[in-house]
Write a protein that holds these residues in place. Structure first.
Motif, PDB file in Angstrom:
ATOM      1  N   PHE A  54      69.738  -0.041  30.245  1.00  0.00           N
ATOM      2  CA  PHE A  54      69.665   0.730  31.744  1.00  0.00           C
ATOM      3  C   PHE A  54      68.574   2.004  31.915  1.00  0.00           C
ATOM      4  CE2 PHE A  54      71.210   3.319  35.532  1.00  0.00           C
ATOM      5  CZ  PHE A  54      71.207   2.273  36.561  1.00  0.00           C
ATOM      6  N   GLU A  55      68.825   2.994  31.097  1.00  0.00           N
ATOM      7  CA  GLU A  55      68.027   4.196  31.562  1.00  0.00           C
ATOM      8  C   GLU A  55      66.213   3.644  31.502  1.00  0.00           C
ATOM      9  OE1 GLU A  55      68.208   6.713  32.875  1.00  0.00           O
ATOM     10  OE2 GLU A  55      70.280   6.557  33.344  1.00  0.00           O
ATOM     11  N   CYS A  56      66.193   2.529  30.411  1.00  0.00           N
ATOM     12  CA  CYS A  56      64.250   1.929  30.463  1.00  0.00           C
ATOM     13  C   CYS A  56      64.184   1.214  31.223  1.00  0.00           C
ATOM     14  CB  CYS A  56      64.925   1.304  28.560  1.00  0.00           C
ATOM     15  SG  CYS A  56      62.825   1.271  28.654  1.00  0.00           S
ATOM     16  N   ASP A  57      65.086   0.385  31.932  1.00  0.00           N
ATOM     17  CA  ASP A  57      64.201   0.013  32.971  1.00  0.00           C
ATOM     18  C   ASP A  57      64.499   0.173  34.491  1.00  0.00           C
ATOM     19  OD1 ASP A  57      65.153  -2.194  31.483  1.00  0.00           O
ATOM     20  OD2 ASP A  57      67.358  -2.770  32.363  1.00  0.00           O
ATOM     21  N   ARG A  58      65.015   1.958  34.736  1.00  0.00           N
ATOM     22  CA  ARG A  58      64.730   1.925  35.851  1.00  0.00           C
ATOM     23  C   ARG A  58      63.707   3.247  35.507  1.00  0.00           C
ATOM     24  NH1 ARG A  58      68.509   6.997  37.036  1.00  0.00           N
ATOM     25  NH2 ARG A  58      67.795   7.471  37.612  1.00  0.00           N
ATOM     26  N   LEU A  59      63.291   3.476  33.881  1.00  0.00           N
ATOM     27  CA  LEU A  59      62.099   4.188  33.889  1.00  0.00           C
ATOM     28  C   LEU A  59      60.716   2.749  34.107  1.00  0.00           C
ATOM     29  CD1 LEU A  59      59.962   6.309  33.524  1.00  0.00           C
ATOM     30  CD2 LEU A  59      60.669   5.838  31.190  1.00  0.00           C
ATOM     31  N   ARG A  88      59.889   2.919  38.366  1.00  0.00           N
ATOM     32  CA  ARG A  88      59.244   4.070  38.474  1.00  0.00           C
ATOM     33  C   ARG A  88      58.016   3.792  37.604  1.00  0.00           C
ATOM     34  NH1 ARG A  88      62.171   8.646  36.771  1.00  0.00           N
ATOM     35  NH2 ARG A  88      60.530   9.997  38.027  1.00  0.00           N
ATOM     36  N   GLY A  93      58.663  10.861  31.039  1.00  0.00           N
ATOM     37  CA  GLY A  93      60.154  10.223  31.012  1.00  0.00           C
ATOM     38  C   GLY A  93      59.921   9.155  29.505  1.00  0.00           C
ATOM     39  N   MET A 117      62.476   8.724  26.291  1.00  0.00           N
ATOM     40  CA  MET A 117      62.664   7.241  25.946  1.00  0.00           C
ATOM     41  C   MET A 117      62.177   6.430  24.476  1.00  0.00           C
ATOM     42  SD  MET A 117      64.478   4.708  27.080  1.00  0.00           S
ATOM     43  CE  MET A 117      64.828   5.580  28.976  1.00  0.00           C
ATOM     44  N   SER A 134      63.877   8.857  21.442  1.00  0.00           N
ATOM     45  CA  SER A 134      65.405   8.938  22.156  1.00  0.00           C
ATOM     46  C   SER A 134      65.811   7.293  21.349  1.00  0.00           C
ATOM     47  CB  SER A 134      66.469   9.027  23.117  1.00  0.00           C
ATOM     48  OG  SER A 134      65.668   7.961  23.761  1.00  0.00           O
TER      49      SER A 134
END
Length: 102
Positions: free
Chosen positions: A41-46, A49, A65, A69, A72
């Motif tokens: 999810f966080e990668c999709d948000r990035l 952006r 960011g 990513m 991590s």
């Protein structure tokens, strides 16, 4: 002028969508390629952006960011290698200040 426009304030129609400056799309694709093997999810948000960034400066600010990513999901060495690989592309689009390696 269409009759509906006379009811709008003068500034309501003054904005225009502008294409991204030359070279930004290439840089955007390179930054997205760094995230190709990352997921979540966080990668999709990035990625969103990165897609919505309008200039090279915004993409430059997103590199942290992207670094986090990749660090991590893989390792810090891979993140350093990938981000440092982008520096030449950024040097052509950003103001003349030299870019330090990560």
């Amino acid at each position: 002028m269409a009759s509906w426009k006379k009811w709008l304030p003068a500034t309501a129609c003054d904005w225009q969508l502008r294409p991204a400056p030359a070279g930004v799309e290439t840089l955007r694709h390179q930054l997205l390629a760094v995230l190709d093997d990352c997921d979540g999810f966080e990668c999709d948000r990035l990625r969103w952006r990165v897609h919505t960034a309008e200039c090279a400066q915004e993409l430059w600010l997103l590199r942290d960011g992207v670094f986090q990513m990749v660090s991590s999901q893989h390792c810090q060495a891979a993140a350093v290698e990938r981000i440092n690989g982008l520096l030449p592309a950024f040097q052509h689009l950003l103001p003349s200040a030299p870019l330090p390696p990560v």
